[in-house]
Structures are given as C-alpha cells and as structure tokens.
Motif scaffolding. Sequence first.
Motif, PDB file in Angstrom:
ATOM      1  N   CYS A  35       0.840  -1.210   0.000  1.00 51.69           N
ATOM      2  CA  CYS A  35       0.000   0.000   0.000  1.00 51.69           C
ATOM      3  C   CYS A  35       0.870   1.253   0.000  1.00 51.69           C
ATOM      4  O   CYS A  35       0.611   2.204  -0.737  1.00 51.69           O
ATOM      5  CB  CYS A  35      -0.927   0.018   1.215  1.00 51.69           C
ATOM      6  N   TRP A  36       1.916   1.246   0.801  1.00 49.39           N
ATOM      7  CA  TRP A  36       2.800   2.406   0.877  1.00 49.39           C
ATOM      8  C   TRP A  36       3.604   2.585  -0.402  1.00 49.39           C
ATOM      9  O   TRP A  36       3.854   3.718  -0.825  1.00 49.39           O
ATOM     10  CB  TRP A  36       3.726   2.288   2.072  1.00 49.39           C
ATOM     11  N   LEU A  98      -2.729   4.771   1.934  1.00 49.35           N
ATOM     12  CA  LEU A  98      -2.025   5.131   3.164  1.00 49.35           C
ATOM     13  C   LEU A  98      -2.886   4.885   4.400  1.00 49.35           C
ATOM     14  O   LEU A  98      -2.397   4.398   5.422  1.00 49.35           O
ATOM     15  CB  LEU A  98      -1.603   6.599   3.115  1.00 49.35           C
ATOM     16  N   GLY A 101      -3.000   1.169   4.910  1.00 50.12           N
ATOM     17  CA  GLY A 101      -1.693   0.623   5.266  1.00 50.12           C
ATOM     18  C   GLY A 101      -1.297   0.853   6.717  1.00 50.12           C
ATOM     19  O   GLY A 101      -0.631   0.011   7.320  1.00 50.12           O
ATOM     20  N   ALA A 102      -1.702   1.958   7.309  1.00 47.62           N
ATOM     21  CA  ALA A 102      -1.291   2.268   8.683  1.00 47.62           C
ATOM     22  C   ALA A 102      -1.819   1.250   9.699  1.00 47.62           C
ATOM     23  O   ALA A 102      -1.029   0.679  10.466  1.00 47.62           O
ATOM     24  CB  ALA A 102      -1.702   3.690   9.049  1.00 47.62           C
TER      25      ALA A 102
END
Length: 133
Positions: A35-36, A98, A101-102
């Motif tokens: 994702c990043w 983002l 992803g976190a």
Amino acid sequence: MTGDVHPAVIEDRFRIRAGRRKAWGTGLLIVAGLCWVYAAFQLFTPYETRIWSVDCSGPAFADREGVYDVDGPLDERERREIALCAESRDWPAPVTALLIGAPLAAAGGSLRTAGSVALDLREHTAQLTRADR
C-alpha cells in the motif's frame, strides 16, 4: 479427555499457533508495504494527463509557485497545464492506500512481535530445562 494430552502435543500446538500468528503478522506487513509503495509511486513519479497529453512532474516535486497569484509570472497556458496536472492525478486512491496501510502495519507488527516473542521465550525455556538436567 483433555487431561490425557501429552505435554509434547500441547507444546506443538502452542508453537503452531505462535508460528501462525507470526506468519499473519508478516503477511499484514507485506500488504501494508505494498500500500505504501503504491502511494509513493503515485506521489513521486511523473505522469501524463489524459487530456491534451501534458507531461506532469510527480506531485511531490510539482512547482506550484505563482499558480494562485493572478499577476504572477505564469501565463494562461502554464496555469492551464498546472490545473490539468492537478486534476488528472487521482488523490483518493493513494490517500486510501495510506489510510489502509497504517492499521495493517500496526496489526502486522503486533502479531509478528507476539509470535516471535512467544517462540523465542519457548525456546529459551526449553534451553533452560535442558541445562538443568
């Protein structure tokens, strides 16, 4: 019947669960990393607009100086190209990547750490038991 289970079977089950936890954590960390990478690709790579084929620099490197200044050094064509570049980059996709992803990274890191610590402590306990014999 659970009282008749051999200690080696209990140990194996524990290690299998810890290994699964570690594997799930690794998988979640990989997904978060993807994702990043996608978000970074969208932010740093140059692209071409769909309309008028204008070459645009990556949004992180875009020069926006004088865009909003009516009396600034940019002429109308340059302002239009900058506006086309800003409109053609799809911002919800990298921002969503983002945001997804976190928490995946947090959960993955926690699971991987928990699995690794459980396996390491079990190995440490086994080594201590062998040393006492």
